[in-house]
Design a protein around this motif. Sequence first.
Motif, PDB file in Angstrom:
ATOM      1  N   VAL A 105       0.848  -1.319   0.020  1.00 47.89           N
ATOM      2  CA  VAL A 105      -0.284  -0.142  -0.348  1.00 47.89           C
ATOM      3  C   VAL A 105       0.824   1.166  -0.012  1.00 47.89           C
ATOM      4  N   PRO A 106       0.650   1.865  -0.836  1.00 47.73           N
ATOM      5  CA  PRO A 106       1.789   3.292  -0.829  1.00 47.73           C
ATOM      6  C   PRO A 106       1.380   3.927   0.299  1.00 47.73           C
ATOM      7  N   GLN A 107       2.831   5.185   0.833  1.00 50.02           N
ATOM      8  CA  GLN A 107       2.388   5.323   2.041  1.00 50.02           C
ATOM      9  C   GLN A 107       1.291   5.942   2.732  1.00 50.02           C
ATOM     10  N   GLY A 108       1.236   6.807   2.160  1.00 57.91           N
ATOM     11  CA  GLY A 108       0.153   8.606   2.257  1.00 57.91           C
ATOM     12  C   GLY A 108      -1.236   7.465   1.688  1.00 57.91           C
ATOM     13  N   THR A 109      -1.970   6.775   1.027  1.00 59.64           N
ATOM     14  CA  THR A 109      -2.904   5.513   1.290  1.00 59.64           C
ATOM     15  C   THR A 109      -3.149   4.856   1.930  1.00 59.64           C
ATOM     16  N   LEU A 110      -2.080   4.467   2.947  1.00 58.69           N
ATOM     17  CA  LEU A 110      -1.911   3.028   3.747  1.00 58.69           C
ATOM     18  C   LEU A 110      -2.334   4.313   5.258  1.00 58.69           C
ATOM     19  N   ARG A 115      -7.136   6.285   9.163  1.00 60.70           N
ATOM     20  CA  ARG A 115      -7.813   7.143   9.327  1.00 60.70           C
ATOM     21  C   ARG A 115      -8.775   6.974   9.061  1.00 60.70           C
ATOM     22  N   ALA A 116      -9.242   6.610   7.880  1.00 63.96           N
ATOM     23  CA  ALA A 116     -10.411   6.516   7.338  1.00 63.96           C
ATOM     24  C   ALA A 116     -11.359   5.877   8.362  1.00 63.96           C
ATOM     25  N   GLY A 117     -10.663   4.610   8.601  1.00 61.96           N
ATOM     26  CA  GLY A 117     -10.839   3.447   9.754  1.00 61.96           C
ATOM     27  C   GLY A 117     -11.761   3.443  10.645  1.00 61.96           C
ATOM     28  N   GLY A 118     -11.012   4.785  11.255  1.00 59.97           N
ATOM     29  CA  GLY A 118     -10.629   5.993  13.118  1.00 59.97           C
ATOM     30  C   GLY A 118     -12.168   6.694  12.472  1.00 59.97           C
ATOM     31  N   ALA A 119     -12.236   6.926  11.839  1.00 61.68           N
ATOM     32  CA  ALA A 119     -13.395   7.935  11.284  1.00 61.68           C
ATOM     33  C   ALA A 119     -15.036   7.512  10.923  1.00 61.68           C
ATOM     34  N   GLY A 120     -14.362   6.214  10.728  1.00 65.48           N
ATOM     35  CA  GLY A 120     -15.855   5.662  10.038  1.00 65.48           C
ATOM     36  C   GLY A 120     -16.131   5.853   8.855  1.00 65.48           C
ATOM     37  N   ILE A 121     -14.962   5.822   7.667  1.00 67.29           N
ATOM     38  CA  ILE A 121     -15.332   6.380   6.189  1.00 67.29           C
ATOM     39  C   ILE A 121     -14.882   5.244   5.487  1.00 67.29           C
ATOM     40  N   PRO A 122     -16.270   4.313   5.155  1.00 67.39           N
ATOM     41  CA  PRO A 122     -15.415   3.132   4.174  1.00 67.39           C
ATOM     42  C   PRO A 122     -14.643   2.709   3.483  1.00 67.39           C
ATOM     43  N   ALA A 123     -14.676   3.899   2.361  1.00 66.43           N
ATOM     44  CA  ALA A 123     -13.716   4.070   1.092  1.00 66.43           C
ATOM     45  C   ALA A 123     -13.636   5.465   0.654  1.00 66.43           C
ATOM     46  N   PHE A 124     -13.369   5.716  -0.015  1.00 70.04           N
ATOM     47  CA  PHE A 124     -12.587   6.945  -0.299  1.00 70.04           C
ATOM     48  C   PHE A 124     -11.484   6.760  -1.801  1.00 70.04           C
ATOM     49  N   GLU A 151     -10.276   3.157  -2.586  1.00 70.02           N
ATOM     50  CA  GLU A 151      -9.493   1.788  -1.481  1.00 70.02           C
ATOM     51  C   GLU A 151     -10.098   2.004  -0.179  1.00 70.02           C
ATOM     52  N   ARG A 152     -10.396   1.326   0.208  1.00 66.03           N
ATOM     53  CA  ARG A 152     -11.277   1.118   1.689  1.00 66.03           C
ATOM     54  C   ARG A 152     -10.873   1.231   2.879  1.00 66.03           C
ATOM     55  N   TRP A 153     -11.412   2.100   4.209  1.00 67.03           N
ATOM     56  CA  TRP A 153     -11.023   1.798   5.139  1.00 67.03           C
ATOM     57  C   TRP A 153      -9.759   0.264   5.885  1.00 67.03           C
ATOM     58  N   LEU A 154      -9.443   0.683   6.647  1.00 64.72           N
ATOM     59  CA  LEU A 154      -8.790  -0.118   7.639  1.00 64.72           C
ATOM     60  C   LEU A 154      -8.202  -0.102   8.674  1.00 64.72           C
ATOM     61  N   LYS A 155      -8.855  -0.911   9.745  1.00 63.97           N
ATOM     62  CA  LYS A 155      -9.063  -1.470  10.961  1.00 63.97           C
ATOM     63  C   LYS A 155      -8.003  -2.283  11.531  1.00 63.97           C
TER      64      LYS A 155
END
Length: 240
Positions: A105-110, A115-124, A151-155
């Motif tokens: 996973v590219p670093q910024g995307t990682l 961040r999306a996983g923590g914020a409850g954002i399923p995808a961006f 890209e999907r969230w990561l939790k």
Amino acid sequence: MDKTIATPAEAVAAIPDGASVMIGGFGGSGAPLELIKALVERFKETGSPKNLTVVNNNTGNGKVGLAAMIELGMVSKMICSFPRSADPRAFTEAYLAGEIELELVPQGTLAERIRAGGAGIPAFYTPTSFGTDLAEGKPVAEFDGRKYVQERWLKADYALVKAELGDPHGNLTYRKAARNFGPLMCTAAAQTIVQVSHLVDAGTIDPEVVVTPGIFVNTVVEVVNPAQEELLNRAEESWV
């Protein structure tokens, strides 16, 4: 409200086989080595935990930290940006032998997936990786004439994080660049375990400088004078 625990071994004792674990750090900066070592020692004694999915910036170096977990066979999948670091022999050998899976996973995307996983954002959507192998099989959309990859969230089930100051409620500050992925991972894990260099009384940390509020932290253990990965590797230490 008191989330402190006496030892790193007690702090990681509940992590089971098959868990997903985020591990903070950027190389040796911010790596929670004492928590990792407690997991390694537990595995060497009991054979558990194993079959772990680990999220980290890289795959470790030498024969300590995350690299030791990989060499011992504790990790079945890595989600990371840099699998080839200064001394990546543990991961390289396991990967070439087909013993470990890699999701690159590219670093910024990682960082944004966490961040999306923590914020409850399923995808961006991000333009990063469009037109490369990393975008294969992922939805693509066009915005303002440019192609973006979904890209999907990561939790994760657990996060292992290193902080500088912590209080019994789990409020945290970090030391300089050691802040890196830690604050994001605290928000994206179901259970967050933190080692702090200095445990202070509740109310000691100015609320204005708290980086991670205690609501995101489940367990705090004090580790005074924590080890540094680079120094251990220069001394050719091995946890394997």
